[in-house]
Write a protein that holds these residues in place. Structure first.
Motif, PDB file in Angstrom:
ATOM      1  N   MET A  59      -0.841 -43.113-123.239  1.00 50.94           N
ATOM      2  CA  MET A  59       0.585 -42.921-122.974  1.00 50.94           C
ATOM      3  C   MET A  59       0.875 -43.006-121.483  1.00 50.94           C
ATOM      4  N   TYR A  60      -0.005 -42.431-120.670  1.00 49.02           N
ATOM      5  CA  TYR A  60       0.171 -42.509-119.213  1.00 49.02           C
ATOM      6  C   TYR A  60       0.256 -43.967-118.762  1.00 49.02           C
ATOM      7  N   GLY A  61      -0.558 -44.821-119.362  1.00 52.04           N
ATOM      8  CA  GLY A  61      -0.559 -46.235-118.984  1.00 52.04           C
ATOM      9  C   GLY A  61       0.727 -46.956-119.337  1.00 52.04           C
ATOM     10  N   LYS A  62       1.514 -46.386-120.240  1.00 42.10           N
ATOM     11  CA  LYS A  62       2.784 -47.015-120.634  1.00 42.10           C
ATOM     12  C   LYS A  62       3.945 -46.595-119.746  1.00 42.10           C
ATOM     13  N   VAL A  63       3.770 -45.510-118.987  1.00 42.10           N
ATOM     14  CA  VAL A  63       4.850 -44.998-118.144  1.00 42.10           C
ATOM     15  C   VAL A  63       4.869 -45.782-116.830  1.00 42.10           C
ATOM     16  N   SER A  64       5.966 -46.489-116.588  1.00 40.19           N
ATOM     17  CA  SER A  64       6.051 -47.300-115.368  1.00 40.19           C
ATOM     18  C   SER A  64       6.817 -46.598-114.255  1.00 40.19           C
ATOM     19  N   ALA A  65       7.716 -45.683-114.636  1.00 40.42           N
ATOM     20  CA  ALA A  65       8.497 -44.982-113.614  1.00 40.42           C
ATOM     21  C   ALA A  65       9.081 -43.706-114.207  1.00 40.42           C
ATOM     22  N   VAL A  66       9.344 -42.741-113.324  1.00 42.35           N
ATOM     23  CA  VAL A  66       9.992 -41.476-113.704  1.00 42.35           C
ATOM     24  C   VAL A  66      10.954 -41.108-112.588  1.00 42.35           C
ATOM     25  N   ARG A  67      12.142 -40.667-112.984  1.00 47.28           N
ATOM     26  CA  ARG A  67      13.067 -40.151-111.960  1.00 47.28           C
ATOM     27  C   ARG A  67      13.837 -38.966-112.520  1.00 47.28           C
ATOM     28  N   ARG A  68      14.205 -38.081-111.622  1.00 46.30           N
ATOM     29  CA  ARG A  68      14.960 -36.895-111.998  1.00 46.30           C
ATOM     30  C   ARG A  68      16.447 -37.238-111.895  1.00 46.30           C
ATOM     31  N   THR A  69      17.165 -37.162-113.023  1.00 49.19           N
ATOM     32  CA  THR A  69      18.590 -37.481-113.038  1.00 49.19           C
ATOM     33  C   THR A  69      19.455 -36.245-112.837  1.00 49.19           C
ATOM     34  N   ALA A  70      18.883 -35.086-113.029  1.00 46.29           N
ATOM     35  CA  ALA A  70      19.547 -33.801-112.811  1.00 46.29           C
ATOM     36  C   ALA A  70      18.451 -32.773-112.603  1.00 46.29           C
ATOM     37  N   PRO A  71      18.778 -31.602-112.101  1.00 43.38           N
ATOM     38  CA  PRO A  71      17.726 -30.606-111.869  1.00 43.38           C
ATOM     39  C   PRO A  71      16.888 -30.308-113.109  1.00 43.38           C
ATOM     40  N   ASP A  72      17.500 -30.412-114.300  1.00 45.99           N
ATOM     41  CA  ASP A  72      16.768 -30.077-115.524  1.00 45.99           C
ATOM     42  C   ASP A  72      16.593 -31.270-116.458  1.00 45.99           C
ATOM     43  N   GLU A  73      16.737 -32.508-115.939  1.00 46.04           N
ATOM     44  CA  GLU A  73      16.621 -33.696-116.780  1.00 46.04           C
ATOM     45  C   GLU A  73      15.807 -34.788-116.092  1.00 46.04           C
ATOM     46  N   LEU A  74      15.020 -35.506-116.926  1.00 43.02           N
ATOM     47  CA  LEU A  74      14.195 -36.615-116.441  1.00 43.02           C
ATOM     48  C   LEU A  74      14.534 -37.884-117.199  1.00 43.02           C
ATOM     49  N   LEU A  75      14.325 -38.998-116.545  1.00 41.03           N
ATOM     50  CA  LEU A  75      14.424 -40.306-117.190  1.00 41.03           C
ATOM     51  C   LEU A  75      13.099 -41.025-116.962  1.00 41.03           C
ATOM     52  N   LEU A  76      12.432 -41.371-118.067  1.00 42.50           N
ATOM     53  CA  LEU A  76      11.146 -42.058-117.998  1.00 42.50           C
ATOM     54  C   LEU A  76      11.288 -43.463-118.561  1.00 42.50           C
TER      55      LEU A  76
END
Length: 239
Positions: A171-188
Motif C-alpha cells: 500500500m505504501y508503494g501506491k501512495v504518491s502524495a499526501v497533503r493536509r487539507t485542514a487541521p483534521d483532514e488529509l488527502l492522499l
C-alpha cells in the motif's frame, strides 16, 4: 630380489589438512580463553583485516562506512569492535550497527538505516525525510528514492507513512502524495484514486481502499474519490 623401498614424499593435501585442523584447534582454544586468547591472536599477521563486508546498506554509500571505520593494514579482526561501531553509528543515516568477524581476515559490518518516509520540496529540489521527521543525507538526484511527496514537513504524516512502509509496503508503494487539507483532514493520492481521510488515519483503515476498489471493479465501476472520514463506511464518489 627387490631393493629397499624408496621413501614416499608426504602428500601436500594431507599436510594442508593438518594445518587447518591445528589452526582450528588454536582458534577454538584461544578464543575460549577469558582474556589472553584474543590478545595472542591479534598479534598474528594471519588475522589481519584483509576484507570488509558491508551488509544492509541500501542508501548509505559503502565508501562512507569505510571512511568512518578507518581500518588500517595492521588492524586485526580480534581488535575491539566497539570503537568501530561507535564511529559508524555516528553517521546520521545509521539507525544501528553491529560488527562481527569471519575468520581469518574479514570484518562483517551489519547496518540498519533510517529509511526514507517521504520527499519534501526544497529550494534546490527535494529533501528526504524519515519517519521521525528528520532530514536524511540522501540526494534523490543521485540516489533514486521511491517515496510519497509532501507539500511540507509534517511530522504526523511522516510518522504515519513510516508505519505504513513497515507494516503494509504494498500500500505504501501506491501512495504518491499526501497533503493536509485542514487541521483534521488529509488527502492522499493512492494509485489512480484520491482518498480523503481524517488526520487520525490508521494503516488498517487505509487498507480498506483496496477492498472497495476491487469491489467496484467487479461491478465495472471506477471511483474518482474514496472518502474514509466517516466511521465504519467508505463513500465512493463516481466520475
Amino acid at each position: 630380489m627387490t631393493g629397499p623401498a624408496e621413501p614416499r614424499p608426504a602428500a601436500p593435501r594431507r599436510i594442508a589438512t593438518w594445518k587447518l585442523v591445528l589452526l582450528a584447534i588454536l582458534v577454538a582454544t584461544a578464543g575460549s580463553a577469558p582474556w589472553w586468547g584474543p590478545q595472542v591472536m591479534r598479534r598474528m599477521a594471519f588475522f589481519r583485516v584483509r576484507r570488509v563486508e558491508i551488509v544492509g546498506a541500501r542508501y548509505l554509500p559503502p565508501s562512507d562506512i569505510l571512511r568512518r571505520l578507518a581500518v588500517d593494514t595492521l588492524a586485526s579482526v580480534w581488535d575491539d569492535a566497539a570503537p568501530l561501531e561507535r564511529r559508524v553509528a555516528a553517521h546520521p543515516e545509521v539507525r544501528s550497527v553491529r560488527i562481527s568477524r569471519r575468520l581469518p581476515g574479514t570484518l562483517v559490518v551489519q547496518v540498519s538505516e533510517h529509511l526514507p518516509a517521504a520527499l519534501v520540496p526544497a529550494a534546490d529540489g527535494f529533501r528526504v525525510y524519515d519517519a521521525r521527521g528528520v532530514p536524511l543525507p540522501i540526494d534523490p538526484a543521485r540516489t533514486p528514492v521511491d517515496a510519497p511527496i509532501l507539500a511540507q514537513r509534517d511530522t504526523a504524516i511522516l510518522r504515519f507513512l513510516g508505519e505504513l512502509r513497515d507494516v503494509a509496503p504494498g500500500m505504501y508503494g501506491k501512495v504518491s502524495a499526501v497533503r493536509r487539507t485542514a487541521p483534521d483532514e488529509l488527502l492522499l493520492y493512492v494509485a489512480t484514486l484520491q482518498v480523503r481521510a481524517g488526520a487520525d488515519l490508521t494503516v488498517a483503515r487505509l487498507a480498506e481502499v483496496d477492498a472497495v476498489d476491487q469491489d467496484l471493479a467487479r461491478r465495472q465501476l471506477r471511483a474518482a474519490e474514496l472518502d474514509l472520514r466517516y466511521r465504519d463506511q467508505v463513500i465512493a464518489r463516481l466520475p
